[in-house]
Design a protein around this motif. Structure first.
Motif, PDB file in Angstrom:
ATOM      1  N   VAL A  28     -38.128-101.140 -21.275  1.00  0.00           N
ATOM      2  CA  VAL A  28     -38.478-100.369 -22.447  1.00  0.00           C
ATOM      3  C   VAL A  28     -39.723 -99.472 -22.116  1.00  0.00           C
ATOM      4  CG1 VAL A  28     -39.125-100.346 -24.837  1.00  0.00           C
ATOM      5  CG2 VAL A  28     -37.558-102.205 -24.211  1.00  0.00           C
ATOM      6  N   GLY A  29     -39.457 -98.352 -22.572  1.00  0.00           N
ATOM      7  CA  GLY A  29     -40.498 -97.220 -22.059  1.00  0.00           C
ATOM      8  C   GLY A  29     -40.514 -96.894 -20.809  1.00  0.00           C
ATOM      9  N   GLY A  30     -39.948 -97.313 -19.953  1.00  0.00           N
ATOM     10  CA  GLY A  30     -39.869 -97.165 -18.367  1.00  0.00           C
ATOM     11  C   GLY A  30     -38.660 -96.741 -17.824  1.00  0.00           C
ATOM     12  N   GLY A  31     -38.180 -97.400 -16.769  1.00  0.00           N
ATOM     13  CA  GLY A  31     -36.942 -97.255 -15.948  1.00  0.00           C
ATOM     14  C   GLY A  31     -36.408 -98.339 -15.187  1.00  0.00           C
ATOM     15  N   LEU A  32     -35.815 -98.428 -14.134  1.00  0.00           N
ATOM     16  CA  LEU A  32     -35.559 -99.393 -13.509  1.00  0.00           C
ATOM     17  C   LEU A  32     -36.945-100.179 -12.801  1.00  0.00           C
ATOM     18  CD1 LEU A  32     -32.716 -97.780 -13.498  1.00  0.00           C
ATOM     19  CD2 LEU A  32     -32.428 -98.743 -11.096  1.00  0.00           C
ATOM     20  N   GLN A  33     -37.042-101.389 -12.798  1.00  0.00           N
ATOM     21  CA  GLN A  33     -38.148-101.880 -11.886  1.00  0.00           C
ATOM     22  C   GLN A  33     -38.000-101.401 -10.548  1.00  0.00           C
ATOM     23  OE1 GLN A  33     -37.596-106.130 -12.621  1.00  0.00           O
ATOM     24  NE2 GLN A  33     -38.495-106.161 -14.433  1.00  0.00           N
ATOM     25  N   ALA A  34     -39.198-100.964 -10.171  1.00  0.00           N
ATOM     26  CA  ALA A  34     -39.952-100.732  -8.784  1.00  0.00           C
ATOM     27  C   ALA A  34     -38.970 -99.351  -8.237  1.00  0.00           C
ATOM     28  CB  ALA A  34     -39.226-101.715  -7.619  1.00  0.00           C
ATOM     29  N   ASP A  35     -38.574 -98.457  -9.485  1.00  0.00           N
ATOM     30  CA  ASP A  35     -38.045 -97.179  -8.870  1.00  0.00           C
ATOM     31  C   ASP A  35     -39.171 -96.131  -9.024  1.00  0.00           C
ATOM     32  OD1 ASP A  35     -35.880 -95.422  -8.827  1.00  0.00           O
ATOM     33  OD2 ASP A  35     -36.359 -94.519 -10.604  1.00  0.00           O
ATOM     34  N   HIS A  36     -39.228 -95.468  -7.737  1.00  0.00           N
ATOM     35  CA  HIS A  36     -40.222 -94.714  -7.409  1.00  0.00           C
ATOM     36  C   HIS A  36     -41.532 -95.140  -7.651  1.00  0.00           C
ATOM     37  CE1 HIS A  36     -36.975 -91.371  -7.886  1.00  0.00           C
ATOM     38  NE2 HIS A  36     -37.454 -91.068  -7.018  1.00  0.00           N
ATOM     39  N   ARG A  37     -41.683 -96.300  -7.178  1.00  0.00           N
ATOM     40  CA  ARG A  37     -43.050 -96.823  -7.513  1.00  0.00           C
ATOM     41  C   ARG A  37     -44.085 -96.389  -6.395  1.00  0.00           C
ATOM     42  NH1 ARG A  37     -43.028-103.249  -6.716  1.00  0.00           N
ATOM     43  NH2 ARG A  37     -42.125-103.368  -8.772  1.00  0.00           N
ATOM     44  N   TYR A  38     -43.452 -96.113  -5.268  1.00  0.00           N
ATOM     45  CA  TYR A  38     -44.381 -95.506  -4.150  1.00  0.00           C
ATOM     46  C   TYR A  38     -44.106 -94.311  -3.726  1.00  0.00           C
ATOM     47  CZ  TYR A  38     -44.864-100.887  -3.491  1.00  0.00           C
ATOM     48  OH  TYR A  38     -45.126-102.269  -3.653  1.00  0.00           O
ATOM     49  N   ALA A  39     -45.147 -93.609  -3.092  1.00  0.00           N
ATOM     50  CA  ALA A  39     -44.769 -92.180  -2.338  1.00  0.00           C
ATOM     51  C   ALA A  39     -45.641 -92.030  -1.222  1.00  0.00           C
ATOM     52  CB  ALA A  39     -45.044 -91.357  -3.505  1.00  0.00           C
ATOM     53  N   LEU A  40     -45.274 -91.038  -0.357  1.00  0.00           N
ATOM     54  CA  LEU A  40     -46.319 -90.677   0.462  1.00  0.00           C
ATOM     55  C   LEU A  40     -46.836 -89.457   0.057  1.00  0.00           C
ATOM     56  CD1 LEU A  40     -43.577 -90.762   3.433  1.00  0.00           C
ATOM     57  CD2 LEU A  40     -45.762 -91.859   3.433  1.00  0.00           C
ATOM     58  N   ALA A  41     -48.182 -89.532   0.183  1.00  0.00           N
ATOM     59  CA  ALA A  41     -49.021 -88.068  -0.035  1.00  0.00           C
ATOM     60  C   ALA A  41     -49.748 -87.521   1.060  1.00  0.00           C
ATOM     61  CB  ALA A  41     -50.273 -88.587  -0.983  1.00  0.00           C
ATOM     62  N   HIS A  42     -49.689 -86.218   1.096  1.00  0.00           N
ATOM     63  CA  HIS A  42     -50.142 -85.464   2.000  1.00  0.00           C
ATOM     64  C   HIS A  42     -51.603 -86.017   2.387  1.00  0.00           C
ATOM     65  CE1 HIS A  42     -47.080 -82.691   2.729  1.00  0.00           C
ATOM     66  NE2 HIS A  42     -46.929 -82.318   1.334  1.00  0.00           N
ATOM     67  N   GLY A  43     -52.047 -86.104   3.508  1.00  0.00           N
ATOM     68  CA  GLY A  43     -53.605 -86.416   3.864  1.00  0.00           C
ATOM     69  C   GLY A  43     -54.467 -85.317   3.609  1.00  0.00           C
ATOM     70  N   ALA A  44     -53.991 -84.265   3.645  1.00  0.00           N
ATOM     71  CA  ALA A  44     -55.144 -83.090   3.204  1.00  0.00           C
ATOM     72  C   ALA A  44     -54.582 -82.416   1.744  1.00  0.00           C
ATOM     73  CB  ALA A  44     -55.015 -82.069   4.300  1.00  0.00           C
ATOM     74  N   GLY A  45     -55.577 -82.277   1.286  1.00  0.00           N
ATOM     75  CA  GLY A  45     -55.486 -81.390  -0.066  1.00  0.00           C
ATOM     76  C   GLY A  45     -55.172 -82.370  -1.095  1.00  0.00           C
ATOM     77  N   SER A  46     -55.196 -83.583  -1.000  1.00  0.00           N
ATOM     78  CA  SER A  46     -54.994 -84.589  -2.010  1.00  0.00           C
ATOM     79  C   SER A  46     -56.019 -85.427  -2.342  1.00  0.00           C
ATOM     80  CB  SER A  46     -53.738 -85.625  -1.296  1.00  0.00           C
ATOM     81  OG  SER A  46     -53.480 -86.572  -2.656  1.00  0.00           O
ATOM     82  N   THR A  47     -56.286 -86.004  -3.504  1.00  0.00           N
ATOM     83  CA  THR A  47     -57.749 -86.810  -3.703  1.00  0.00           C
ATOM     84  C   THR A  47     -57.020 -88.472  -3.584  1.00  0.00           C
ATOM     85  OG1 THR A  47     -57.077 -86.664  -6.074  1.00  0.00           O
ATOM     86  CG2 THR A  47     -58.587 -85.083  -5.229  1.00  0.00           C
ATOM     87  N   ALA A  48     -55.743 -88.704  -3.325  1.00  0.00           N
ATOM     88  CA  ALA A  48     -55.493 -90.035  -3.374  1.00  0.00           C
ATOM     89  C   ALA A  48     -55.523 -90.470  -2.099  1.00  0.00           C
ATOM     90  CB  ALA A  48     -53.739 -89.974  -3.687  1.00  0.00           C
ATOM     91  N   GLY A  49     -56.039 -91.835  -1.773  1.00  0.00           N
ATOM     92  CA  GLY A  49     -56.349 -92.470  -0.584  1.00  0.00           C
ATOM     93  C   GLY A  49     -55.316 -93.243  -0.316  1.00  0.00           C
ATOM     94  N   ALA A  50     -55.098 -93.616   0.759  1.00  0.00           N
ATOM     95  CA  ALA A  50     -54.130 -94.787   1.399  1.00  0.00           C
ATOM     96  C   ALA A  50     -54.087 -96.184   0.440  1.00  0.00           C
ATOM     97  CB  ALA A  50     -54.227 -95.177   2.580  1.00  0.00           C
ATOM     98  N   GLY A  51     -52.953 -96.532  -0.296  1.00  0.00           N
ATOM     99  CA  GLY A  51     -52.899 -97.647  -0.992  1.00  0.00           C
ATOM    100  C   GLY A  51     -53.393 -97.367  -2.464  1.00  0.00           C
ATOM    101  N   ASP A  52     -53.912 -96.432  -2.724  1.00  0.00           N
ATOM    102  CA  ASP A  52     -54.473 -96.224  -4.013  1.00  0.00           C
ATOM    103  C   ASP A  52     -53.408 -96.219  -5.095  1.00  0.00           C
ATOM    104  OD1 ASP A  52     -56.975 -95.519  -2.947  1.00  0.00           O
ATOM    105  OD2 ASP A  52     -56.981 -93.450  -3.745  1.00  0.00           O
ATOM    106  N   VAL A  53     -53.839 -97.160  -6.300  1.00  0.00           N
ATOM    107  CA  VAL A  53     -53.001 -96.927  -7.488  1.00  0.00           C
ATOM    108  C   VAL A  53     -53.313 -95.753  -8.197  1.00  0.00           C
ATOM    109  CG1 VAL A  53     -52.551 -98.147  -9.545  1.00  0.00           C
ATOM    110  CG2 VAL A  53     -52.999 -99.610  -7.426  1.00  0.00           C
ATOM    111  N   VAL A  54     -52.455 -94.979  -8.352  1.00  0.00           N
ATOM    112  CA  VAL A  54     -52.877 -93.427  -8.999  1.00  0.00           C
ATOM    113  C   VAL A  54     -52.973 -93.562 -10.387  1.00  0.00           C
ATOM    114  CG1 VAL A  54     -51.985 -91.220  -9.189  1.00  0.00           C
ATOM    115  CG2 VAL A  54     -51.638 -92.503  -7.190  1.00  0.00           C
ATOM    116  N   THR A  55     -54.037 -92.916 -10.749  1.00  0.00           N
ATOM    117  CA  THR A  55     -54.233 -93.400 -12.472  1.00  0.00           C
ATOM    118  C   THR A  55     -53.723 -92.088 -13.241  1.00  0.00           C
ATOM    119  OG1 THR A  55     -56.365 -92.006 -12.174  1.00  0.00           O
ATOM    120  CG2 THR A  55     -56.424 -94.485 -11.820  1.00  0.00           C
ATOM    121  N   GLY A  56     -53.197 -91.150 -12.495  1.00  0.00           N
ATOM    122  CA  GLY A  56     -52.661 -89.984 -13.220  1.00  0.00           C
ATOM    123  C   GLY A  56     -51.439 -89.332 -12.156  1.00  0.00           C
ATOM    124  N   ARG A  57     -50.521 -88.565 -12.746  1.00  0.00           N
ATOM    125  CA  ARG A  57     -49.546 -87.814 -12.202  1.00  0.00           C
ATOM    126  C   ARG A  57     -50.144 -87.089 -11.157  1.00  0.00           C
ATOM    127  NH1 ARG A  57     -44.254 -88.448 -13.041  1.00  0.00           N
ATOM    128  NH2 ARG A  57     -43.965 -86.584 -11.959  1.00  0.00           N
TER     129      ARG A  57
END
Length: 257
Positions: A28-57
């Motif tokens: 409820v309020g979500g989708g399929l379990q584990a759908d799009h749970r992970y992503a690859l972020a560009h290493g440059a120009g992103s504030t997300a570190g490896a393995g970070d739990v992202v707190t916003g989109r």
């Protein structure tokens, strides 16, 4: 109108392989379990570190996408959920694997993608994790993306060649309705199986990733242009929010209220 689920898919890591499912739990309020749970972020120009739990989109520009890196489609990735392990195959041979929940596992996978995507990413790609209730799907609103296979057939008529439904990276493929009937369901409820209820909230625009052949990685269709010229629109698939959750199965009946 009655129809049924022809196939179910989730995408554990954004831009990587779909995972076919015999059944899935919708939240409820979500989708399929584990759908799009992970992503690859560009290493440059992103504030997300490896393995970070992202707190916003994260902005789309921060993430590695299939439309930007179509060669990702030449890989076969498999998510082994009980172990949280991702395996990667190339040319029919496993080339790496790692536990997505631990630093060493992510580092092993990141080293592979750094080499594989050299020249296509900004800095070393980093695996990031969506916080609970969020995903890295293209749609900002959590939910389930549903497509009608007869609408896929109509697109094939327009483009004059077979179109793999997996291009559209939907969660639920259905059989039964006439072409494009699903676009008339916006604002209505859809009951799936024994008690899952979805509410259709929006039609989906065709995403550039759909231009990538999911088997070869070739950018071989301009679907946006072809659909506008041949159909007068470029919307395909519908986004549904989960009103009442539970398990759904391939073959389940789908009824529109």
């Amino acid at each position: 109108m009655t129809c049924h689920i022809a196939a179910l898919y989730r995408y554990p890591v954004k831009a990587l392989s779909p995972q076919p499912l015999d059944h899935a739990v919708l939240e409820v309020g979500g989708g399929l379990q584990a759908d799009h749970r992970y992503a690859l972020a560009h290493g440059a120009g992103s504030t997300a570190g490896a393995g970070d739990v992202v707190t916003g989109r994260l902005p789309r520009s921060s993430l590695v996408t299939l439309s930007d890196c179509p060669k990702l489609a030449t890989l076969v990735t498999r998510f082994i959920e009980p172990l949280n392990v991702l395996t990667v195959e190339r040319d029919g041979r496993q080339v790496t694997r790692g536990d997505l929940t631990v630093p060493i596992g992510r580092a092993i996978l990141e080293d592979f993608f750094t080499a594989f995507l050299r020249g296509h990413t900004r800095g070393k790609p980093r695996l990031v994790i969506a916080k609970p209730g969020e995903t890295f799907a293209n749609h900002e609103r959590p939910g389930v993306v549903l497509i009608n296979r007869s609408s896929v057939s109509d697109i094939e008529r327009v483009v004059g060649q077979p179109v793999d439904p997996l291009r559209f990276r939907a969660n639920m493929l259905i059989d039964g309705p006439s072409p494009w009937a699903e676009l008339e369901w916006i604002g209505r409820e859809v009951r799936v199986g024994g008690g899952v209820v979805l509410r259709v909230v929006a039609a989906m625009p065709v995403h550039p990733a759909a231009e990538v052949n999911p088997q070869t990685g070739a950018v071989d269709l301009n679907l946006d242009k072809a659909m506008k010229q041949g159909l007068g629109h470029d919307t395909f698939g519908i986004l549904c929010e989960v009103v009442e959750g539970g398990q759904v199965n391939t073959g389940d009946t789908v009824m529109v209220a």
